[in-house]
Design a protein around this motif. Structure first.
Motif, PDB file in Angstrom:
ATOM      1  N   THR A  19     -48.817 -12.807  23.627  1.00  8.66           N
ATOM      2  CA  THR A  19     -49.659 -13.885  23.075  1.00  8.66           C
ATOM      3  C   THR A  19     -50.031 -14.897  24.152  1.00  8.66           C
ATOM      4  OG1 THR A  19     -48.671 -13.658  20.880  1.00  8.66           O
ATOM      5  CG2 THR A  19     -49.619 -15.798  21.386  1.00  8.66           C
ATOM      6  N   VAL A  20     -51.234 -15.437  24.026  1.00  6.12           N
ATOM      7  CA  VAL A  20     -51.628 -16.607  24.818  1.00  6.12           C
ATOM      8  C   VAL A  20     -51.852 -17.748  23.832  1.00  6.12           C
ATOM      9  CG1 VAL A  20     -53.354 -17.616  26.357  1.00  6.12           C
ATOM     10  CG2 VAL A  20     -52.868 -15.174  26.495  1.00  6.12           C
ATOM     11  N   LEU A  21     -51.179 -18.858  24.039  1.00  2.00           N
ATOM     12  CA  LEU A  21     -51.372 -20.008  23.150  1.00  2.00           C
ATOM     13  C   LEU A  21     -52.501 -20.897  23.659  1.00  2.00           C
ATOM     14  CD1 LEU A  21     -47.643 -21.048  22.497  1.00  2.00           C
ATOM     15  CD2 LEU A  21     -49.183 -19.823  20.931  1.00  2.00           C
ATOM     16  N   GLY A  22     -53.093 -21.633  22.763  1.00  3.78           N
ATOM     17  CA  GLY A  22     -54.114 -22.619  23.125  1.00  3.78           C
ATOM     18  C   GLY A  22     -54.027 -23.782  22.155  1.00  3.78           C
ATOM     19  N   SER A  23     -54.997 -24.671  22.219  1.00  6.96           N
ATOM     20  CA  SER A  23     -54.962 -25.828  21.315  1.00  6.96           C
ATOM     21  C   SER A  23     -56.015 -25.734  20.224  1.00  6.96           C
ATOM     22  CB  SER A  23     -55.178 -27.127  22.101  1.00  6.96           C
ATOM     23  OG  SER A  23     -54.193 -27.248  23.101  1.00  6.96           O
ATOM     24  N   SER A  24     -57.191 -25.184  20.541  1.00  2.00           N
ATOM     25  CA  SER A  24     -58.251 -25.113  19.533  1.00  2.00           C
ATOM     26  C   SER A  24     -58.600 -23.659  19.259  1.00  2.00           C
ATOM     27  CB  SER A  24     -59.501 -25.825  20.040  1.00  2.00           C
ATOM     28  OG  SER A  24     -60.036 -25.103  21.131  1.00  2.00           O
ATOM     29  N   GLY A  25     -59.268 -23.425  18.146  1.00  2.23           N
ATOM     30  CA  GLY A  25     -59.709 -22.076  17.820  1.00  2.23           C
ATOM     31  C   GLY A  25     -60.619 -21.512  18.905  1.00  2.23           C
ATOM     32  N   SER A  26     -61.525 -22.346  19.386  1.00  7.25           N
ATOM     33  CA  SER A  26     -62.458 -21.887  20.425  1.00  7.25           C
ATOM     34  C   SER A  26     -61.701 -21.346  21.630  1.00  7.25           C
ATOM     35  CB  SER A  26     -63.341 -23.038  20.918  1.00  7.25           C
ATOM     36  OG  SER A  26     -63.825 -23.780  19.855  1.00  7.25           O
ATOM     37  N   GLU A  27     -60.630 -22.029  21.985  1.00  5.06           N
ATOM     38  CA  GLU A  27     -59.838 -21.594  23.144  1.00  5.06           C
ATOM     39  C   GLU A  27     -59.223 -20.214  22.930  1.00  5.06           C
ATOM     40  OE1 GLU A  27     -56.704 -23.950  25.415  1.00  5.06           O
ATOM     41  OE2 GLU A  27     -57.447 -25.375  23.934  1.00  5.06           O
ATOM     42  N   ALA A  28     -58.772 -19.965  21.697  1.00  5.58           N
ATOM     43  CA  ALA A  28     -58.186 -18.645  21.404  1.00  5.58           C
ATOM     44  C   ALA A  28     -59.271 -17.576  21.542  1.00  5.58           C
ATOM     45  CB  ALA A  28     -57.587 -18.629  20.000  1.00  5.58           C
ATOM     46  N   ILE A  29     -60.481 -17.901  21.102  1.00  7.73           N
ATOM     47  CA  ILE A  29     -61.596 -16.947  21.221  1.00  7.73           C
ATOM     48  C   ILE A  29     -61.891 -16.685  22.702  1.00  7.73           C
ATOM     49  CG2 ILE A  29     -64.091 -16.657  20.833  1.00  7.73           C
ATOM     50  CD1 ILE A  29     -62.487 -16.243  18.288  1.00  7.73           C
ATOM     51  N   GLU A  30     -61.887 -17.745  23.496  1.00 16.03           N
ATOM     52  CA  GLU A  30     -62.159 -17.572  24.922  1.00 16.03           C
ATOM     53  C   GLU A  30     -61.092 -16.681  25.559  1.00 16.03           C
ATOM     54  OE1 GLU A  30     -63.911 -20.451  27.144  1.00 16.03           O
ATOM     55  OE2 GLU A  30     -65.138 -21.097  25.465  1.00 16.03           O
ATOM     56  N   ALA A  31     -59.849 -16.887  25.169  1.00 17.89           N
ATOM     57  CA  ALA A  31     -58.770 -16.051  25.718  1.00 17.89           C
ATOM     58  C   ALA A  31     -58.987 -14.594  25.315  1.00 17.89           C
ATOM     59  CB  ALA A  31     -57.414 -16.551  25.213  1.00 17.89           C
ATOM     60  N   ALA A  32     -59.428 -14.365  24.082  1.00 19.19           N
ATOM     61  CA  ALA A  32     -59.649 -12.989  23.617  1.00 19.19           C
ATOM     62  C   ALA A  32     -60.810 -12.346  24.382  1.00 19.19           C
ATOM     63  CB  ALA A  32     -59.926 -12.988  22.110  1.00 19.19           C
ATOM     64  N   LEU A  33     -61.881 -13.097  24.587  1.00 19.28           N
ATOM     65  CA  LEU A  33     -63.037 -12.527  25.291  1.00 19.28           C
ATOM     66  C   LEU A  33     -62.687 -12.222  26.750  1.00 19.28           C
ATOM     67  CD1 LEU A  33     -65.918 -14.769  23.848  1.00 19.28           C
ATOM     68  CD2 LEU A  33     -65.287 -12.440  23.165  1.00 19.28           C
ATOM     69  N   LYS A  34     -61.913 -13.106  27.365  1.00 17.09           N
ATOM     70  CA  LYS A  34     -61.476 -12.850  28.746  1.00 17.09           C
ATOM     71  C   LYS A  34     -60.578 -11.608  28.791  1.00 17.09           C
ATOM     72  CE  LYS A  34     -61.296 -17.419  31.005  1.00 17.09           C
ATOM     73  NZ  LYS A  34     -60.347 -18.424  31.515  1.00 17.09           N
TER      74      LYS A  34
END
Ligand SMILES: Cc1ncc(COP(=O)(O)O)c(C=O)c1O
Length: 455
Positions: free
Chosen positions: A127-142
Motif C-alpha cells: 500500500t501507498v498512503l496519501g492524504s486526499s483521494g486525488s493523491e491515491a489516484i495519482e499513486a495508482a496511475l504512477k
C-alpha cells in the motif's frame, strides 16, 4: 420505563429561523473577502456554517440543527464525532501528533497498513498512503505506468477522480478540464459508462478498441499504449450511476487479456458505503489496484492506493529517497482515527446497516416520489443513492438538484446535488442515521422535490 429522549446526534431537526441565519450570512460576507472566489458557493440561500456535528446531526452557527444526508461528502460513514474515533484522536494527540512517515515512521502506520492488507483481496498486499483521494489516484496511475511501461489510460465518461493535475486527467467533466487543457496528460481516452446491457456491450467494445489501438492523439506510438483502465464501480459525483451486471467483470477480462491494470476508484464507494466493503466484490472481480479515501480516515484526511505485491513491486526499493511520498504520509492522527473507524465498521456491523437502510430509503422514496412526473429514477447501492430529475421536455433538469438542496436545507435536511448538469439529488447519509431520522429525511425530500419541481 420510557426510552430516554434521543440526544444530539440522533435527533430530528430544529430550526430557530430560516437558514441561512444572520450569523451564517455574516460569516459568508467575511469569507467573500478572504477566500478565492472559486471555492465556496455563496448566495442568499447558501451556505450555513457548521459549528458542531454528532451522529447524523449538524448544528450551525445560528443554532439550527439538521439531519445530515451527506455525511460531509460521504466521509462520516460511522457518524460525525463517533465516540470511539474521538477517543482515539484525543489519546493519539497526547502521544504523537506528527511523525516522519517515510523516514522514522510512527508505529501506527504499520498497524494501519497491516489492517488494510487484511481487508484487501490479494494474498500479499502493498500500500501507498496519501492524504486526499486525488493523491491515491495519482499513486495508482504512477504504479500502472511503472508496472506496464505504458502511459496511455482509459477512463470513463462521467468519471470523477479528483482535481489535482494528475487525477484531473482522468476526471471526465469538461468544465473542470477545459481551463487546464494544455497541462493535463493527453494520453487519456474516455469510454462510455454503461447503464444498460446494450450500452455495456458498446462500452466494452470501445475499451477493447482502445486497448488494441492505443489512445487517439496520445502522442508518439510509444505514448499511446494503454497501461491502465480506471473506473468508479458506481459513479458517485456523476449522479450515482450504476453499471449493469457483468460490466465490471467484462472489463476485468479485457484488461487481464491485454496486460493493462484495472484500477478501481473506491474512494466514495469503498468501506461499506454501498452495502459491501468493496463494490468490486459483488461481481467477484479481482482488481489490480484499489484506491480508498473519504471514509477511511474516520474524518481525518487519509487515502490509500492498494495493490498486489507483484504489481506494487514495480516501485523500486527506497534507497533513501522515495519516488513517491509526502510530508504527511502515514500521519499518526489519521492512522489512529482510521484504525478506530475500521474497528467501528466491524463492531457495529455498519456494512449490513448500510444495505438495510439503503433498501428502505430507496423503496420509500420510489413510493413517495411516484406521483411526481419530474422524477426520472431513484437508484442506489446501500447508502449511496441518487434521485434523477427530468425537465418537462424530458431532458436532464439542469441545476434542479441544487434547488432541491436549498429547499431541503430550509426544512432541516442536508443533501447535495450531483450529476453532470446538477440534475441529481445525491444522498450519502451516515450508517448510524436512526430510523426516525431516515423517515424524516424521506418525507422532507418528497416535499422539497415537489417544491423544486413546481417552483
Ligand atoms: C470517486 C472519487 N474519486 C476521487 C475523489 C477525489 O478525492 P479528494 O477530493 O479527496 O481528492 C473523489 C471525491 O469526491 C471521488 O468521489
Amino acid at each position: 420505563m420510557a426510552d430516554p429522549a434521543p440526544q444530539f446526534g440522533a435527533v430530528l431537526p430544529s430550526l430557530v429561523g430560516r437558514p441561512p441565519g444572520s450569523r451564517s450570512r455574516a460569516l459568508a460576507e467575511r469569507l467573500r473577502s478572504v477566500e478565492s472566489r472559486n471555492v465556496t458557493y455563496l448566495s442568499e440561500d447558501f451556505p450555513v456554517f457548521w459549528e458542531e456535528a454528532k451522529g447524523a446531526n449538524v448544528r450551525d452557527v445560528d443554532g439550527n440543527v439538521y439531519v445530515d444526508f451527506t455525511a460531509a461528502f460521504g466521509v462520516s460513514f460511522a457518524g460525525h464525532g463517533h465516540p470511539r474515533i474521538e477517543r482515539a484522536l484525543v489519546e493519539q494527540s497526547e502521544r504523537l501528533i506528527h511523525g516522519m512517515g517515510d523516514v522514522h515512521p510512527p508505529a501506527l502506520k504499520l498497524e494501519l497498513l497491516e489492517r488494510l492488507s487484511a481487508l484487501a483481496p490479494w494474498e500479499e498486499t502493498r500500500t501507498v498512503l496519501g492524504s486526499s483521494g486525488s493523491e491515491a489516484i495519482e499513486a495508482a496511475l504512477k504504479t500502472a505506468e511503472l508496472s506496464t511501461g505504458r502511459p496511455g489510460i482509459v477512463a470513463f465518461e462521467g468519471g470523477y477522480h479528483g482535481l489535482t493535475l494528475g487525477s484531473l486527467a482522468v476526471t471526465a467533466r469538461p468544465d473542470f478540464r477545459e481551463p487546464f487543457r494544455a497541462r493535463v496528460h493527453r494520453g487519456v481516452a474516455f469510454a462510455p459508462f454503461p447503464r444498460t446491457e446494450v450500452e455495456s456491450e458498446v462500452a466494452l467494445a470501445e475499451v477493447q478498441r482502445l486497448l488494441s489501438g492505443g489512445i487517439p492523439g496520445g502522442g508518439a506510438e510509444s505514448q499511446k499504449a494503454v497501461g491502465a483502465v480506471v473506473i468508479e464501480p458506481v459513479q458517485g459525483r456523476a449522479g450515482v450511476r450504476i453499471p449493469p451486471p457483468g460490466f465490471l467483470a467484462g472489463l476485468a477480462e479485457l484488461t487481464r487479456a491485454d496486460g493493462s491494470l484495472l484500477i478501481f476508484d473506491e474512494i466514495f464507494t469503498g468501506l461499506g458505503r454501498t452495502g459491501v466493503i468493496f463494490e468490486y466484490e459483488r461481481e467477484g472481480v479481482l482488481p489490480d489496484l484499489v484506491c480508498l479515501g473519504k471514509a477511511l480516515g474516520g474524518g481525518l484526511p487519509l487515502s490509500a492506493c492498494l495493490g498486489s505485491r507483484e504489481v506494487m513491486d514495480a516501485w523500486p526499493e527506497s534507497g533513501g529517497e522515495a519516488l513517491h511520498t509526502s510530508t504527511f504520509l502515514g500521519h499518526p492522527l489519521a492512522c489512529a482515527t482510521a484504525l478506530a473507524f475500521l474497528a467501528v465498521l466491524e463492531g457495529e456491523k455498519l456494512v449490513a446497516r448500510s444495505l438495510h437502510l439503503g433498501e428502505r430509503i430507496v423503496g420509500r422514496l420510489r413510493e413517495g416520489l411516484a406521483p411526481l412526473a419530474g422524477v426520472r429514477e431513484v437508484r442506489g447501492r446501500g447508502l449511496l443513492i441518487g434521485i434523477e430529475l427530468a425537465s418537462e421536455a424530458g431532458g436532464p433538469a439542469a441545476g434542479l438538484g441544487a434547488r432541491v438542496a436549498e429547499a431541503a436545507l430550509r426544512r432541516g435536511l442536508l443533501v447535495l446535488p450531483a450529476g453532470g448538469q446538477g440534475e441529481v439529488v445525491e444522498l450519502a447519509p451516515p450508517a448510524v442515521t436512526s430510523d426516525e431520522q431516515v423517515d424524516f429525511g424521506i418525507g422532507c425530500l418528497v416535499e422539497a422535490i415537489g417544491e423544486a419541481l413546481n417552483g
